[in-house]
Design an enzyme around this catalytic site. Structure first.
Site, PDB file in Angstrom:
ATOM      1  N   PRO A  87       0.898  -1.137  -0.232  1.00 46.98           N
ATOM      2  CA  PRO A  87       0.028   0.019  -0.147  1.00 46.98           C
ATOM      3  C   PRO A  87       0.767   1.215   0.044  1.00 46.98           C
ATOM      4  O   PRO A  87       1.606   1.242   0.842  1.00 46.98           O
ATOM      5  CB  PRO A  87      -0.690   0.007   1.265  1.00 46.98           C
ATOM      6  N   GLU A  88       0.663   2.143  -0.628  1.00 41.74           N
ATOM      7  CA  GLU A  88       1.374   3.542  -0.975  1.00 41.74           C
ATOM      8  C   GLU A  88       0.283   4.469  -0.551  1.00 41.74           C
ATOM      9  O   GLU A  88      -0.576   4.242  -0.144  1.00 41.74           O
ATOM     10  CB  GLU A  88       1.816   3.611  -2.296  1.00 41.74           C
ATOM     11  N   LYS A 104       3.134   6.629   4.573  1.00 42.38           N
ATOM     12  CA  LYS A 104       2.338   5.483   4.549  1.00 42.38           C
ATOM     13  C   LYS A 104       2.018   5.160   5.749  1.00 42.38           C
ATOM     14  O   LYS A 104       1.323   4.066   6.071  1.00 42.38           O
ATOM     15  CB  LYS A 104       2.942   4.389   3.862  1.00 42.38           C
ATOM     16  N   ARG A 138      14.613  -4.086  -6.511  1.00 44.07           N
ATOM     17  CA  ARG A 138      13.232  -3.582  -6.662  1.00 44.07           C
ATOM     18  C   ARG A 138      13.112  -3.537  -8.258  1.00 44.07           C
ATOM     19  O   ARG A 138      14.288  -3.782  -9.028  1.00 44.07           O
ATOM     20  CB  ARG A 138      13.117  -2.192  -6.214  1.00 44.07           C
TER      21      ARG A 138
END
Ligand code: ZN
Length: 264
Positions: free
Chosen positions: A2-3, A58, A254
């Site tokens: 979640p961002e 966040k 990433r």
């Protein structure tokens, strides 16, 4: 993970229901999701009124009537759900707040609950909010690092709340290659990137975030914005602008998704 748009969607749903309510009880099924580890969390919050619920980066911040604060971070797979259903697998904490039950679940446990007390700031370790940052501020932060722009955007001390999805989408929107050195962006590029970050985040907020796998809102529903991604999760599919196939690369663990023609 979640961002900003996903976390804000949850906060917006919780605010009208839980603000001003009393935390009647907390069931701690896994104490190790609470930091610091010696915190007597049930003592700290039972009987307290929730005065505000807000977001910073966040983090979902709860302020209590005593002036104490704690925040919840959803990590990779965390969910915060208002429900009357039996707790799902991996539900670690159950808050009983007025007539509501708020379940915190997190299978991979990269998230958690962080107690701040009265004096520690929830801003600690966080850079500016991306919806408020000015191009000059972002340029100054980027000029201090030689890292690839994609990596710099993921650094929460540079921008608080942006992660993999919205960094990729904002770089596509501003036609910047994810491996461009941060300190070599031109003023025009930084300005365009600042606008793109805001545009992408605002659009995602309107669509209640993106659900790739795990994310659900406070009612358990997925977001919609993944259908409008231009690059993230679209490896091998045609670019919406030039039809070239979207590429996925990995950099320091990433991934980055981009169009090799539109982002040079
Ligand atoms: Zn393209």
């Amino acid at each position: 993970m979640p961002e900003l748009p996903e976390v804000q969607t949850i906060v917006t749903a919780l605010q009208p229901k839980l603000t001003g309510q009393i935390i009647r009880r907390v069931q701690i099924r896994r104490p190790d999701v609470i930091s610091p580890t010696n915190t007597k969390f049930h003592v700290f919050i039972t009987g307290q009124k929730i005065t505000t619920i807000s977001r910073r980066g966040k983090r979902i911040i709860f302020q209590l009537g005593t002036g104490d604060q704690f925040y919840i971070h959803l990590g990779m797979t965390g969910r915060l759900t208002l429900t009357t259903a039996a707790p799902a697998l991996h539900t670690h904490i159950i808050f009983e707040i007025a007539e509501y039950q708020l379940h915190f679940s997190d299978p991979r446990r990269f998230g958690g609950i962080f107690c701040l007390g009265k004096t520690e700031s929830p801003d600690k370790g966080l850079g500016p909010e991306p919806l408020e940052i000015r191009a000059g501020e972002l340029a100054a932060a980027l000029s201090r690092t030689t890292r690839a722009i994609k990596n710099a955007l993921l650094d929460q001390t540079v921008l608080a709340g942006v992660g993999n999805i919205y960094a990729d989408e904002a770089l596509f929107e501003s036609h910047i290659h994810p491996l461009t050195r941060s300190d070599q962006l031109s003023p025009v590029q930084t300005s365009s990137l600042t606008k793109a970050i805001k545009k992408v985040l605002r659009r995602a907020l309107l669509h209640r975030g993106s659900t790739l796998r795990d994310y659900r809102d406070a009612s358990g529903n997925p977001g919609d914005f993944q259908k409008l991604h231009r690059v993230y999760g679209r490896e091998g599919q045609p670019c919406h602008i030039c039809k070239t196939k979207i590429i996925r690369i990995t950099l320091t663990g990433r991934s980055a998704h981009f169009c090799p023609v539109c982002q040079v």
